[in-house]
Scaffold this motif. Structure first.
Motif, mmCIF file in Angstrom:
data_model
loop_
_atom_site.group_PDB
_atom_site.id
_atom_site.type_symbol
_atom_site.label_atom_id
_atom_site.label_comp_id
_atom_site.label_asym_id
_atom_site.label_seq_id
_atom_site.Cartn_x
_atom_site.Cartn_y
_atom_site.Cartn_z
ATOM 1 N N LEU A 133 -36.030 -25.648 -10.208
ATOM 2 C CA LEU A 133 -36.236 -26.239 -11.473
ATOM 3 C C LEU A 133 -37.221 -27.539 -10.954
ATOM 4 O O LEU A 133 -36.923 -28.271 -9.984
ATOM 5 C CB LEU A 133 -34.786 -26.953 -11.889
ATOM 6 C CG LEU A 133 -35.261 -27.545 -13.279
ATOM 7 C CD1 LEU A 133 -35.963 -26.570 -14.376
ATOM 8 C CD2 LEU A 133 -33.937 -28.199 -13.741
ATOM 9 N N LEU A 146 -30.789 -32.410 -17.725
ATOM 10 C CA LEU A 146 -31.620 -31.009 -17.933
ATOM 11 C C LEU A 146 -30.874 -30.008 -18.252
ATOM 12 O O LEU A 146 -31.442 -29.126 -18.841
ATOM 13 C CB LEU A 146 -31.957 -31.163 -16.328
ATOM 14 C CG LEU A 146 -32.979 -31.866 -15.715
ATOM 15 C CD1 LEU A 146 -32.919 -32.015 -14.435
ATOM 16 C CD2 LEU A 146 -34.293 -31.957 -16.341
ATOM 17 N N LEU A 147 -29.547 -29.736 -17.876
ATOM 18 C CA LEU A 147 -28.916 -28.739 -18.610
ATOM 19 C C LEU A 147 -28.407 -29.095 -19.899
ATOM 20 O O LEU A 147 -28.581 -27.918 -20.686
ATOM 21 C CB LEU A 147 -27.213 -28.436 -17.667
ATOM 22 C CG LEU A 147 -27.602 -28.136 -16.437
ATOM 23 C CD1 LEU A 147 -26.215 -28.344 -15.497
ATOM 24 C CD2 LEU A 147 -27.935 -26.637 -16.231
ATOM 25 N N ASN A 150 -31.562 -27.715 -21.584
ATOM 26 C CA ASN A 150 -32.145 -26.484 -20.874
ATOM 27 C C ASN A 150 -33.396 -26.752 -20.809
ATOM 28 O O ASN A 150 -34.278 -25.932 -21.148
ATOM 29 C CB ASN A 150 -31.824 -25.476 -21.893
ATOM 30 C CG ASN A 150 -31.982 -23.939 -21.379
ATOM 31 O OD1 ASN A 150 -31.825 -23.722 -20.333
ATOM 32 N ND2 ASN A 150 -32.690 -23.087 -22.026
ATOM 33 N N ALA A 162 -32.879 -23.902 -16.969
ATOM 34 C CA ALA A 162 -32.085 -24.529 -16.437
ATOM 35 C C ALA A 162 -31.117 -23.697 -16.751
ATOM 36 O O ALA A 162 -30.103 -23.629 -15.821
ATOM 37 C CB ALA A 162 -31.938 -25.881 -17.060
ATOM 38 N N CYS A 166 -27.803 -22.040 -13.436
ATOM 39 C CA CYS A 166 -26.438 -22.654 -13.501
ATOM 40 C C CYS A 166 -25.537 -21.342 -13.429
ATOM 41 O O CYS A 166 -25.355 -20.458 -14.111
ATOM 42 C CB CYS A 166 -26.391 -23.398 -14.733
ATOM 43 S SG CYS A 166 -24.885 -24.406 -14.785
#
Length: 472
Positions: A133, A146-147, A150, A162, A166
């Motif tokens: 990323l 960031l998660l 997304n 992202a 994960c």
């Protein structure tokens, strides 16, 4: 209805949380990068552990006080601030920065939500791995944010968003319970995947506190080239040619319009530009290859084939890692140049790859019916994500055209929607695009989203007004 932060709530929290949790409110927590919104907050809390996050959420749920999660503050759609409504708790993850574990043999790294992306990249590098990323704000953006949005970045073409990087999350849900989902599994079909529900929810369904992230082997050799292409259609043909010749070694494929290079020359003259007279359209292609493969030779073969096919008229192939970095500095400085010029309206959009030339061809004339503007269209053309930004003419300011901003945005977004695209490709919805979501989203999807929100967060305390409009 939600309530504002009260002294009683803060006294209750002080009785259970360490003093370091309570922070002084500063303007940095009430602002967003584009300066269009001013937030508010009744208290700033910075927990250091997941149990502390859970304690805050439980107390806020009982008191019906809103919570706005805050990561690195780099979001561009006002998801990290709340301009209206009862003053919320701003919950910063900045103290939860630990890299909890690295498993090189599994290609997994476990990081807390407040870990800065650049630090995660460094930890992966020290283990001989790559966390792919990558985006311009990686020196300040945090994993949780960031998660939650997304995030995409420049390597989506090869490695995905992202979400794709994960494997599992730990999160605090709206009732204060903890979801222990830090599994390092590639396969787990045990019911609903709550990880994917929380990723992209922008803190509206819970607060991600840690994540198990995918790592990949580091490329043995990297290379880059700047190629002058005939037009956007030629850029797509070049992408197909590159993928046919090089396969998954193509890590990134960026489209740059001359306007972006002109903005750089105007606002950041110290950045070295490759051409004295920039082409109308340029492609930045980046390769990451395995041992025994030569990216320079691969790019030379691609350049020769592209020239023969009439797709490319000129080009530069990086002769060193330093020159490759210079190429990327050029590309990643364009957003900063944009901010210095001052966009009237900025658009983070995506369309099917084949629709990119039509979008660009139709967008300019459509906007010309509204006014005389400059357009800087650039971005991750390899995955269909363009940043389509509209600016005033030289000598004018964006403030002079503020009354046209809504009309400009509708013009661009209507065209994107007509082409089967999305009005938010990688920045999220936040508060900026709530009305756009209501206008363009499939009604069944929107109804399902509201049902999920109501089921998980019946009091509406989680990031109120972000993604979905807060009840009046």
């Amino acid at each position: 209805m939600l309530n504002p932060v009260t002294d009683d709530l803060l006294d209750q929290l002080r009785a259970t949380l360490p003093p370091a949790t309570f922070r002084e409110m500063t303007p940095a927590y009430l602002e967003e990068p584009r300066g269009r919104y001013q937030g508010q907050g009744g208290a700033l809390l910075a927990p250091a552990t997941t149990p502390e996050v859970a304690a805050i959420v439980r107390a806020c749920a009982q008191a019906r006080v809103g919570i706005v999660p805050f990561g690195g503050g780099t979001g561009l759609v006002a998801g990290q601030i709340q301009p209206e409504g009862p003053a919320p708790v701003i919950l910063s993850l900045e103290r939860m920065r630990a890299i909890r574990a690295v498993h090189p043999s599994e290609n997994v790294l476990v990081a807390e939500a407040g870990a800065i992306l650049a630090d995660v990249q460094t930890a992966a590098e020290e283990a001989g791995r790559l966390f792919p990323l990558s985006l311009a704000s990686e020196g300040s953006a945090r994993i949780g944010g960031l998660l939650s949005t997304n995030a995409g970045g420049v390597n989506v073409l090869r490695y995905g968003n992202a979400r794709d990087l994960c494997l599992g999350v730990e999160a605090v849900l709206p009732d204060g319970s903890v979801l222990h989902g830090l599994k390092r599994l590639r396969k787990d079909n045990t019911g609903y995947d709550l990880r994917h529900l929380l990723i992209g929810a922008e803190g509206s369904l819970g607060i991600i506190t840690a994540a198990a992230l995918k790592l990949v082997p580091r490329p043995a050799a990297e290379g880059a080239a700047l190629l002058a292409v005939r037009d956007p259609a030629a850029a797509l043909e070049l992408l197909a040619m590159a993928q046919a010749q090089i396969g998954e070694g193509v890590s990134a494929f960026e489209l740059i319009h001359r306007m972006g290079l002109d903005f750089l020359a105007e606002t950041m003259p110290d950045i070295r530009q490759p051409w004295s007279d920039p082409p109308e359209w340029t492609v930045l292609i980046d390769l990451g290859l395995g041992a025994g493969q030569d990216p320079g030779a691969a790019l030379e073969r691609l350049f020769a084939a592209a020239v023969e096919a009439g797709l490319v008229s000129d080009g530069l192939i990086a002769q060193s890692q330093a020159q490759r970095i210079d190429f990327w500095t050029l590309r990643e400085s364009i957003p900063l140049a944009n901010r210095r010029i001052g966009a009237i309206s900025s658009h983070d959009i995506s369309v099917p790859l084949s629709a990119i030339p039509e979008l660009i061809a139709r967008g300019g004339p459509a906007l010309a019916e509204i006014g005389n503007f400059r357009i800087n269209c650039f971005g991750h053309v390899g995955d269909g994500n363009l940043h389509y930004n509209v600016f005033p003419r030289p000598g004018e300011t964006r403030a002079q055209h503020e009354n046209k901003r809504t009309t400009i945005k509708a013009c661009v977004h209507d065209l994107v929607h007509a082409l089967g695209g999305s009005v938010s490709a990688e920045h999220g919805v936040g508060r900026l695009k709530v009305e756009d979501l209501e206008r363009y989203a499939d009604p069944a999807k929107l109804a399902a989203m509201r049902a999920i929100k109501d089921a998980l967060d019946p009091a509406g305390i989680m990031n109120p007004g972000a993604v979905l409009r807060a009840p009046s």
